[in-house]
Design a protein around this motif. Sequence first.
Motif, PDB file in Angstrom:
ATOM      1  N   MET A 167      -3.505   2.690   7.774  1.00 28.52           N
ATOM      2  CA  MET A 167      -2.986   4.054   7.935  1.00 28.52           C
ATOM      3  C   MET A 167      -3.758   5.050   7.076  1.00 28.52           C
ATOM      4  O   MET A 167      -4.024   4.797   5.904  1.00 28.52           O
ATOM      5  CB  MET A 167      -1.502   4.101   7.577  1.00 28.52           C
TER       6      MET A 167
ATOM      7  N   THR B 214       0.849  -1.185   0.000  1.00 30.02           N
ATOM      8  CA  THR B 214       0.000   0.000   0.000  1.00 30.02           C
ATOM      9  C   THR B 214       0.884   1.234   0.000  1.00 30.02           C
ATOM     10  O   THR B 214       1.851   1.302   0.773  1.00 30.02           O
ATOM     11  CB  THR B 214      -0.908   0.036   1.246  1.00 30.02           C
TER      12      THR B 214
ATOM     13  N   LYS C  74      -2.786  -5.687   5.198  1.00 33.86           N
ATOM     14  CA  LYS C  74      -3.350  -5.352   6.516  1.00 33.86           C
ATOM     15  C   LYS C  74      -2.763  -4.042   7.039  1.00 33.86           C
ATOM     16  O   LYS C  74      -1.978  -4.009   7.975  1.00 33.86           O
ATOM     17  CB  LYS C  74      -3.083  -6.491   7.506  1.00 33.86           C
ATOM     18  N   ARG C  75      -3.150  -2.957   6.394  1.00 31.29           N
ATOM     19  CA  ARG C  75      -2.669  -1.643   6.801  1.00 31.29           C
ATOM     20  C   ARG C  75      -3.843  -0.661   6.811  1.00 31.29           C
ATOM     21  O   ARG C  75      -4.540  -0.553   5.818  1.00 31.29           O
ATOM     22  CB  ARG C  75      -1.591  -1.133   5.831  1.00 31.29           C
TER      23      ARG C  75
END
Length: 208
Positions: A129, A31, A126-127
């Motif tokens: 932010m 990402t 799995k981020r």
Amino acid sequence: MIVGECMLEAWEWLLGLLKADLGIERPDAFTFVSDKQKGLIPAFELVFPGVENRFCERHLHENFKKAGFRGLAFTFALWNAAKATTLPEYEFRMKEMGLLDESTVEWFNDKPPSQWSWSHFQTFPKRNMLLNNLCESFNSSILEARENPILTVLEWIKEYLMTRLTENRDKAKKKWCEKQICLKIRKIIEKNMEKSADCIPLKSYEES
């Protein structure tokens, strides 16, 4: 048009080096959070097809204010939509924003929620932010060196990181003393220990 093509080529060159250096074989596992500088998004599509692109929420908020949507009500509405974790919640938050000013909905027409709201983020990487504060903080730290030739910049950064790591290590030794955990976590544990004094343990099963 020529300037735009030059920017695209520059970003494509830089991202190509990054891809080779990190050995990225699956772009969909990564990402990138950016402020959408000119030519950057098309370069991502060329070098990292399928990668998830996100727009830094702080930059989005700044553009939101420049468009005339100022005040705490608009700020809270934007962040509520960004932090929505389900599609129904996102739709509800956008309706709330629309009640403040109908033109906000039109402003978001060219800003896909997949780039700025938790509710639309991909589930494979799995981020979660929303901000690129780490990059912004680092950039502000190296202002003194950024105008120098690249090798000088790299040497400055190396010395800066070595000094910073040493300073942080010395601070940690003083604060931790002989403790096994850092000061911040120790405070959290002590606070939870104080709260536990108000708890009453109840047995729920027989020990084997």
